[in-house]
Design an enzyme around this catalytic site. Structure first.
Site, PDB file in Angstrom:
ATOM      1  N   HIS A 137       0.673  -0.991  -0.132  1.00  0.00           N
ATOM      2  CA  HIS A 137       0.032   0.027   0.219  1.00  0.00           C
ATOM      3  C   HIS A 137       0.763   1.087  -0.108  1.00  0.00           C
ATOM      4  CE1 HIS A 137      -2.953  -3.028   0.904  1.00  0.00           C
ATOM      5  NE2 HIS A 137      -2.843  -2.944   2.643  1.00  0.00           N
ATOM      6  N   LYS A 570     -13.882   1.311   8.649  1.00  0.00           N
ATOM      7  CA  LYS A 570     -14.378   2.488   7.378  1.00  0.00           C
ATOM      8  C   LYS A 570     -16.046   2.080   7.411  1.00  0.00           C
ATOM      9  CE  LYS A 570     -14.369   2.408   2.126  1.00  0.00           C
ATOM     10  NZ  LYS A 570     -15.783   1.764   2.300  1.00  0.00           N
TER      11      LYS A 570
END
Length: 900
Positions: A137, A570
Site C-alpha cells: 500500500h 470504515k
C-alpha cells in the site's frame, strides 16, 4: 497565540532552509513569485499568531492565475518537505543527547531490562518473534527522485553540524545546499505514470540498502549491550536473531490486477538478489579482516576439517585463497563463503556447484569460525563483525523478507468454480483436501526465479488492455505453483503465507486449503478479519477451523490470524472499530488458551490514525492481557516506512521501541488492566452510540455524492501513488472504495473524520450513563483507552474547523456539513473533559509546537486546493489546472506527514 518555542537548533535549521528556499524561488521563478509567496506566508502567520484577517490568504489566492498557483503550491510543498527533514534531524539529535546519561533511554531494550530484569529478558529473547511486514500500500506521495533529493540535503546538513568546520568548508556546504534545493525545485513532484509492482519492489530495496541491512546488526548489538554491558563483543551473544521482515509488495494481489504470478516470482528473485549481494560484500569484507595467522590464532580441528573438505571440493578457489592467505585459515574459510554466496546468487562459479544449499549452511560455517577463533584466544574477532554477519544471515536468510500472498476470498471461490468445484459446499471442499484431483493439464511447474536475470531485466508493466483483461481467478493456481518454486529456490521461509481478505467463516479457509491441495503447495493459511461483524465472529471461526484441522490428531500447535484496522474503521467508525478489535483479541486469546494453541496476532495497521496508525510501541502495550505473549507482527506502509527506516538512528530506535514493548508486554506476572473486564458495560454503550453516529453520517441519503464533492477523492487516482487501483470494484457508492483513499481524502480537506468521528457521541453517552469520573478513571488505568484517546487527539489537532467548513460547503448539504462540524466540536470538548486538559496536546509540547508551525502554511495550501478543486472539475479545466490540484494534495500530505 503565543510565539512557537522550538528547540534552538531546530528553529535555526528551519530558518536556514526557509531562507535558502526563498533565495532559490527568487532565482528560479522570479522576484514576483517570491514576493507573492512571502505575502501569503506573512498573512497566514499573522492570522494564527496575532489574530489577523482570516480572509487575507483566501483573498490573495483568489487573485492567482494557474501558473502562479502552481508556483505557490510548489513553494509551500517543498517548505513542508524541508521542515519534515529538519524535524527528523531534531529527533536524531534528541536521541543522541538522551543516550549520554547514566540511565537507559526510555522505551529502549535497556529500559526493558531495568524494568523486568536481565534474566527475564534473556528468557523471553529465546522465544521472541518480532515481524514487521512492508505492505503493498505505497501511500508515500513523494516521488523517489524527491526522496533522494531530500536525502542529499540531509547529508549536507549533517556536514554543517560538524564541530570543527572552517569558514571555507561552511561556504562550500551552503553552496551545495542551494544547489540541492534548486534541484528539488526543478524536480517534478507529481508522477506522470503509475508505478508498477516491480517499481514498488525496487523502491523498497532502496530502503533496505540504505538503512535496514546496515542497521539490523547494530540493533542486535544494542540489545546485547543491554544484557552484557562492557563484556559485549568478548563473550558469546545472548541475543538470537528474533527479528524478521515480511513483505506484501509484489505478493498482495487483492484488487490489484497488476500483481500476477510472474510479478511474484520476479519479486522473490529481486529480494534474493539484493540480500545475497549484501551478504557477499559483508562476508568478503570480514574475510579480509581475519588476517590472524595460525601461529598466533590456531584453528580448531573442526575448522581445519571443514576447510579441507571445501578446498577439495573447490580446488580453483582454494588455490587462489592459498596464494593470498596461506597461513590464515579463518580468512580462507570466510573467503570461500563469499565466493559461494556469489555462486548462489548467479548460479555460476569458478568451480561447479559452488552454491550454498541454504542459509543454514552459511550460518554453520560462521558459527564454526566463531568457535575456532574463540578457542584460539580471539573472542573479540569471533563476536565482533563476524557476529554482525551471523545476525544478518539469521534475520534475512537468502530471501531478505518473507513474501506473503494476499487475495480476496471471492477470487478463490471463482477459481474453484472454474475447476467444477462448488466453493460453498463444505463437504466438497473437504473431499478435495483429502483427495485432490489432478491439476489442470495447462498448469506446469514454473522454473525457479533467477535473481541475476530479474535484477538486470528492464522494468515493464501490463498495458491498459492487459489490466482490463486480467484474470485474478485464473492466476490463483499459477501463483501457488510460483510459491512452490520460490520455496524450492530460496527455502520455505521465502514465501509460505497466504492471507485471505474478508474472511467471514470456515468456508473461506477451506477454499484456500482445497486450492493448495490441487496445486500441490505447502502454505500457511492466514485468515484476515476486517469488518466489525467479522471481528466479532473471529473466535468462533477459529474454533471451527482448528476442530476441522485436528480431526482425530493433535492439530495445529500454532496459528496466525490477521486483524484488519482499515475496513473495520470504515465500516463502524473510529471508536466502535477499535473496541471491536480489542474485543476480538480478548475472545481469540481466551479461546487459544483453552484450545492449547499458540496464537500470533497480525495487526494490519495503516499509517493514518483512522486506520490504526500511531506509535507502534504504545499500541503493543495497549493490547489485551495475553495478546502479545512474545509474538508481535504488524504491517508498515508508504510514508511510514520512510519515516521509520529513512534514517539509521531512527530505524534503530523504532526497532528498539517495538522490541522493548513486546518484551514488557510479554513479561511473566505483568499486570495490565483489561478494559472490558473493568468497564465492559460502559465501553459497549460507548461503542453502540459511536457506531450509530458514524452510520447516520455515511449511510445518510446522498452522502456518497456529498463526499465526492467536498473531498478530492476522484482526483486521488491521478497522483499515481501506487500500482493498485483506489477501488476494488466500480460502483456509485462507497462500498468498493479502499480504506487508504477514503482516509486520504478526509485528511486533504482538513476534516480527518475516520480518526475521530463518533467518539464525541460515544463519550457523551458514557458520561450520561456512568459519569465523567468513570471515564477519567478508565483513561488513567487502561493503556488501551489512554492510547485510543491519544490517537484521537492527534487526529483532532490535524483537523481545522475553518478549512473544513469551507470544504464542506462545496457539498451543498448544510445538514451534513453541520452534523460533521457539531461532532468535531463535541468530540474535542469530550476528549478535553476526559483527559483533563485545557487544550489539545497540552501535555505533548513538542508535537504541539510542530503542529502550530505547520498550520499557517497548511491554510495556504488548503485555500489553493479549495479553489482549484472547483477549477479542475470545470468543463474548461486544463492539465495545468489539474496539476495545481495534485500538487496541493502532495503538499498537504507532506504537512500532515501521512496520506493513508
Amino acid at each position: 497565540m503565543s510565539t512557537i518555542e522550538l528547540p534552538d537548533r531546530l528553529r535555526d535549521e528551519i530558518r536556514l532552509l526557509g531562507r535558502l528556499l526563498g533565495q532559490i524561488i527568487a532565482e528560479e521563478a522570479g522576484e514576483d513569485v517570491y514576493e507573492r509567496v512571502e505575502q501569503l506566508r506573512v498573512a497566514a502567520v499573522a492570522h494564527h499568531r496575532d489574530g489577523g484577517d482570516p480572509d487575507a490568504v483566501v483573498d490573495v489566492v483568489a487573485g492567482l492565475d494557474t501558473h502562479q498557483a502552481e508556483q505557490v503550491a510548489r513553494a509551500f510543498t517543498i517548505f513542508f518537505q524541508l521542515t519534515n527533514l529538519a524535524e527528523q534531524r531534531a529527533r536524531v539529535r534528541a536521541l543522541r543527547e538522551r543516550d549520554t546519561g547514566d540511565r537507559p533511554v526510555a522505551d529502549s531494550v535497556g529500559d526493558a531490562v531495568e524494568r523486568i530484569g536481565a534474566a527475564a529478558v534473556g528468557d523471553l529473547l529465546a522465544d521472541l518473534r518480532v515481524h514487521p511486514v512492508w505492505t503493498a500500500h505505497p501511500t508515500e506521495a513523494r516521488r523517489r527522485a524527491v526522496v533522494d533529493s531530500l536525502r542529499r540535503i540531509d547529508a549536507q546538513l549533517e556536514r554543517l553540524d560538524a564541530a570543527l568546520l572552517g569558514a571555507t568548508e561552511e561556504l562550500s556546504i551552503r553552496r551545495h545546499l542551494r544547489e540541492e534545493i534548486a534541484i528539488l525545485w526543478r524536480t517534478a513532484q507529481i508522477r506522470t505514470s503509475r508505478p508498477t509492482p516491480v517499481d514498488e519492489v525496487r523502491k523498497l530495496m532502496a530502503v533496505f540498502d540504505a538503512t535496514v541491512f546496515l542497521v539490523l546488526p547494530h540493533f542486535y548489538r544494542a540489545v546485547d549491550t543491554a544484557l552484557h554491558g562492557e563484556d559485549v563483543g568478548a563473550v558469546p551473544p545472548g541475543t538470537p536473531p528474533f527479528l524478521t521482515f515480511g513483505s506484501w509488495v509484489g505478493g498482495d494481489r487483492d484488487g490489484n490486477p497488476r500483481v500476477t504470478s510472474t510479478v511474484t516470482a520476479e519479486t522473490a528473485a529481486l529480494m534474493a538478489d539484493r540480500v545475497l549481494r549484501g551478504l557477499e560484500n559483508a562476508t568478503r569484507r570480514i574475510a579480509r579482516t581475519l588476517s590472524a595467522t595460525e601461529e598466533i590464532t590456531p584453528a580448531s580441528p573442526d575448522l581445519l576439517a571443514r576447510l579441507a573438505e571445501l578446498e577439495a571440493r573447490y580446488p580453483v578457489v582454494a588455490a587462489a585463497q592459498h596464494k593470498r592467505a596461506a597461513r590464515s585459515p579463518h580468512r580462507r574459510l570466510m573467503a570461500i563463503a563469499a565466493q559461494r554466496l556469489a555462486a548462489t546468487r548467479t548460479g555460476q562459479g569458478t568451480d561447479a556447484d559452488m552454491a550454498f544449499d541454504g542459509p543454514d549452511e552459511l550460518a554453520a560455517d560462521i558459527a564454526l569460525t566463531q568457535a575456532s577463533l574463540a578457542a584460539g584466544g580471539a573472542p573479540r574477532l569471533a563476536y565482533g563483525e563476524l557476529q554482525h554477519l551471523a545476525w544478518q544471515v539469521g534475520s534475512f536468510g537468502f530471501h531478505l523478507a518473507s513474501l506473503e500472498v494476499r487475495q480476496h476470498t471471492d477470487v478463490h471461490a471463482e477459481a474453484l468454480r472454474r475447476l467444477g468445484i462448488d466453493p460453498d459446499d463444505l463437504d466438497a471442499l473437504r473431499a478435495v483436501i483429502a483427495d485432490p484431483p489432478p491439476a489442470p493439464d495447462d498448469l506446469e511447474w514454473p522454473e525457479p526465479p533467477d535473481p541475476v536475470a530479474v535484477a538486470s531485466a528492464p522494468e515493464r508493466d501490463l498495458s491498459p488492455t492487459d489490466v482490463a483483461d486480467a484474470d485474478p481467478a485464473g492466476d490463483v493456481l499459477a501463483t501457488m505453483r510460483v510459491v512452490a518454486a520460490i520455496q524450492r529456490r530460496f527455502g520455505r521461509r521465502a514465501c509460505h503465507r497466504w492471507v485471505i481478505s474478508f474472511t467471514t467463516g470456515l468456508v473461506d479457509l477451506l477454499r484456500v486449503e482445497a486450492l493448495a491441495a490441487i496445486a500441490g503447495v505447502d502454505v500457511d493459511v492466514i485468515p484476515l478479519f476486517e469488518t466489525r461483524a467479522d471481528l466479532d465472529a473471529a473466535p468462533h471461526v477459529l474454533e471451527q477451523w482448528v476442530a476441522e484441522r485436528r480431526g482425530d490428531g493433535p492439530g495445529p500447535g500454532e496459528l496466525e490470524v490477521m486483524l484488519g484496522y482499515s475496513d473495520s474503521a470504515k465500516d463502524a467508525g473510529f471508536l466502535a472499530a477499535n473496541l471491536a478489535l480489542y474485543r476480538a483479541q480478548r475472545g481469540m486469546v481466551a479461546w487459544a488458551s483453552e484450545a492449547g494453541v499458540r496464537l500470533t496476532l497480525f495487526h494490519g495497521r495503516g499509517g493514518a490514525l483512522g486506520r490504526g496508525g500511531g506509535p507502534t510501541n504504545r499500541a503493543v502495550l495497549a493490547q489485551p492481557p495475553g495478546a502479545v505473549a512474545g509474538r508481535f507482527k504488524v504491517t508498515e506502509q508508504g510514508e511510514v516506512i520512510n519515516q521509520r527506516y529513512g534514517n539509521g538512528t531512527l530505524a534503530t530506535r523504532h526497532l528498539e521501541q517495538i522490541t522493548s514493548a513486546t518484551l514488557i508486554a510479554s513479561a511473566p506476572g505483568r499486570e495490565v488492566v483489561d478494559a472490558f473486564a473493568q468497564d465492559g458495560a460502559m465501553l459497549e454503550a460507548m461503542a453502540t452510540a459511536s457506531e450509530a453516529a458514524w452510520r447516520d453520517l455515511v449511510e445518510a441519503p446522498g452522502f456518497p455524492a456529498f463526499f465526492r464533492a467536498v473531498t478530492p477523492i476522484e482526483e486521488i487516482g491521478a497522483l499515481q501513488m501506487g500500482s493498485r487501483p483506489s477501488k476494488r470494484r466500480s460502483s456509485g457508492g462507497l462500498e468498493g472504495l479502499r480504506a487508504i483513499p477514503w482516509t486520504f481524502a478526509w485528511a486533504q480537506c482538513r476534516i480527518n473524520a475516520p480518526g475521530w468521528y463518533g467518539l464525541g457521541t460515544g463519550l457523551q453517552a458514557a458520561e450520561e450513563a456512568h459519569g465523567l469520573a468513570a471515564l477519567r478513571e478508565l483513561h488513567a488505568t487502561s493503556p488501551f483507552f489512554a492510547t485510543l484517546m491519544e490517537n484521537a487527539e492527534m487526529s483532532l489537532v490535524k483537523a481545522d474547523a475553518r478549512s473544513a467548513s469551507e470544504a464542506l460547503a462545496l457539498g451543498e448539504r448544510p445538514d451534513l456539513a453541520q452534523r460533521i462540524l457539531d461532532e468535531l466540536a463535541l468530540t474535542t470538548r469530550m476528549v478535553l473533559a476526559v483527559t483533563g486538559q485545557s487544550a489539545l496536546l497540552e501535555g505533548r509540547e513538542v508535537v504541539a509546537q510542530a503542529t502550530a508551525l505547520r498550520n499557517p502554511y497548511l491554510d495556504v495550501l488548503s485555500a489553493v486546493q479549495l479553489r482549484w478543486l472547483g477549477v479542475a472539475r470545470g468543463e474548461d479545466a486544463t492539465d495545468e489546472d489539474r496539476q495545481v490540484l495534485m500538487l496541493t494534495m502532495n503538499g498537504i500530505a507532506a504537512a500532515l506527514q501521512n496520506t493513508g
